[in-house]
Design an enzyme around this catalytic site. Sequence first.
Site, mmCIF file in Angstrom:
data_model
loop_
_atom_site.group_PDB
_atom_site.id
_atom_site.type_symbol
_atom_site.label_atom_id
_atom_site.label_comp_id
_atom_site.label_asym_id
_atom_site.label_seq_id
_atom_site.Cartn_x
_atom_site.Cartn_y
_atom_site.Cartn_z
ATOM 1 N N GLU A 49 5.630 -1.673 -8.999
ATOM 2 C CA GLU A 49 4.930 -2.283 -8.197
ATOM 3 C C GLU A 49 3.867 -3.320 -8.912
ATOM 4 O OE1 GLU A 49 4.339 0.810 -4.490
ATOM 5 O OE2 GLU A 49 2.632 -0.892 -5.260
ATOM 6 N N TYR A 68 -4.509 3.037 6.031
ATOM 7 C CA TYR A 68 -2.815 3.051 5.941
ATOM 8 C C TYR A 68 -1.831 3.798 5.064
ATOM 9 C CZ TYR A 68 1.705 2.892 2.743
ATOM 10 O OH TYR A 68 2.908 3.168 2.262
ATOM 11 N N ILE A 72 -1.421 5.658 -4.490
ATOM 12 C CA ILE A 72 -0.759 6.067 -4.396
ATOM 13 C C ILE A 72 -0.110 6.356 -2.751
ATOM 14 C CG2 ILE A 72 0.622 8.296 -4.702
ATOM 15 C CD1 ILE A 72 -1.179 9.022 -6.783
ATOM 16 N N HIS A 73 1.184 5.501 -2.316
ATOM 17 C CA HIS A 73 1.194 5.443 -0.835
ATOM 18 C C HIS A 73 2.762 6.243 -0.558
ATOM 19 C CE1 HIS A 73 3.891 2.071 -1.759
ATOM 20 N NE2 HIS A 73 3.528 1.413 -2.646
ATOM 21 N N ALA A 74 3.593 6.226 -0.054
ATOM 22 C CA ALA A 74 4.517 6.241 0.135
ATOM 23 C C ALA A 74 5.638 6.501 -1.110
ATOM 24 C CB ALA A 74 5.265 6.604 1.859
#
Lengths: 92, 588
Positions: free
Chosen positions: A90, B126, A17-19
């Site tokens: 994705e 990240y 879970i990135h931006a």
Amino acid sequence: MDGVQEKIIRVGNSLGIHARPAGKISQEAQRYASSVTICSKDAEADAKSILDILTLAAPQGTELILRAQGPDAREAILGVSRLFEEMFGEDR
Amino acid sequence: MASRTLFGIPVSAGIAIGKAYCLNKCHFSGTARQVVSEAALPGEMTRLTQAFEAAQADLERTLAMVPEDLKEHAAIIESHLMMLKDHKFRKRAQDHIVSAKVNAEWALERAVNDVQEIFAAIADEYLRQRMQDVQLVAERVLGKLVGCGAGREAIKHRAILLAHDLTPADTIELEVNKIMAFATAQGGKTSHAGILARSLQIPAVVGVEGLEDNLNEGTIIILDGFDGRIILEPDEEELARYTDLQVQFEGYQATIMRSCRLPAETIDGFRVQVLANIELFEEVVAVNDNGGEGIGLYRSEYSYLSRSQMPTEEELTEIYADMASLVAPKKLVIRTLDVGADKLMRAHTHVESNPALGLRAIRYCLKHRDVFRTQLRAILRASVVGNVSIMFPMISGLQELVEVKKFYREVQREMHAEGIAFRQDMPFGIMVEVPSAVITADFLAREVDFFSIGTNDLIQYSLGIDRTNKDVSYLYQPLHPAIVRSVKWVVDSAHRAGIEVCLCGEMAADPFCIPVLMGMQVDSISLGPHAIPGIKRIVRQASMEECDALLKQVMASQSVARNNKLVREMIFRRFPEELMFYSSLVDE
């Protein structure tokens, strides 16, 4: 009816879970009147807050509990969990 | 190449490792922190909301202009937009306006800092980097707040600031979020820059010898805010060691800050009130942020220093009333002028051979009744605004106290005749810091509403040593049996007379002394704002039972060495984690 709905979900996409996924989740969660939270084993995030979701720091494979409470809890669970199932668009 | 080490005075704890940035009076378009009155808070809230909305509208416009083939770019803007709309982030900033009573710009910075703290704990590299996005978003809002777009030059990356000196104006204009730490060639323990550093929780060292010969932009530096060390071009071993220490300290700091708003209550239910010592108006924010339950000592000297004219009654009233209303409903104890000795003011320049024993504090005020009257009137006028107490320094005995009370009543009568409002029953207290006052504490206690024990002066006067004199400073021993007995006697005398007693002075901020003071059952302690979270943490983990047992041992001991050993053993046994980040007055 203000029921509580829960569902166990899994982070499937390789980046976790990135931006961008977090943005999508919060955008989706904001569509519902119910409160929506995502719980990891040691934290709880407001699914309507992108920053909260990011602080979950959930990498690929993490199991999370999606919880919604309010008039449209069922719909909220469906809507948000669909994003997870689609891996946020994705890894395709 | 071998590293070089410079030394200065540590004024704010912590470790910073980074590149040097030299301040040469270039432009900073940073954030100013302003304390805002209650009445202006709604206005700040509106400004903040409008700035968020304006920034949001900008981004939405930008987003609409992104062509289809630059989707990747749009995703970033989208996530920025989501952050901008994040209700939790916005609420954080709004909460800061209300709780800290500050301007919208500063509240926004604080909100960013909060988020930064949360993100700093994330293991994933990240995600930790996403903090930059939060910062970019905040800058957009800030741009709207200050009425200009981005386009800021100045510090490009986070850096350690090196400067000859930092004036209050400099420190206000600095882009604080880009400064990891700073060091100055000038300045001392109580400089404005140090206060700023502590409130921002960045390490700082002042009065660094040889700093100006080493002002090289971009040099890698380790700045140690614990012992005042600055290592230029450190080697690998030094880098590794300090990185470890930095990580440990940040973890510790986060832990103590989380619980700093909880009451200082022992595990067996004994509560001590934790107040703050302050000198400047701006420090009130730090008091609130660090969990202070009021101001136990407001040193009123600042308004008198560095000026050729005495401040007027109106000026002083405004300062005191503003502060009282800002602190209310918590209490604000204003100590009347404590000048003389080292703090001579230009308005009444006067050379003495032995200033510590000369015309200072209450003696000065009783001799210069006009100056004293002006301050008393200002404090009385401010007493109707908040929860103000008045306190007189350096009282040496009953006769002097009676003299002060007589004049205080006279001033009250004058004001009454003039129809000026004041609070008749404003708590009236004295500092107990002269040995003669200690010995007659039982008499004095019947005449006042509270005592405040000023241990710094009490230790100097009782042991007959000047702490700033390097040759005798080793004799400055807070746990000397004479000091322990004195403090205990004053506390007991106060309690027998049914009044409260506060302890202010560095002893209150010393983790080694706290268990002993707790054992004496002082009602409150007052210390520097930044020291509050650590001390509260110790109190909350201790029990009155063990403090009481320790006090009994200390009271029975005849030697300072044994006392130091007793308290060290207890701290080592019970609070080993605390030790690494504290310097203590108690010697090995």
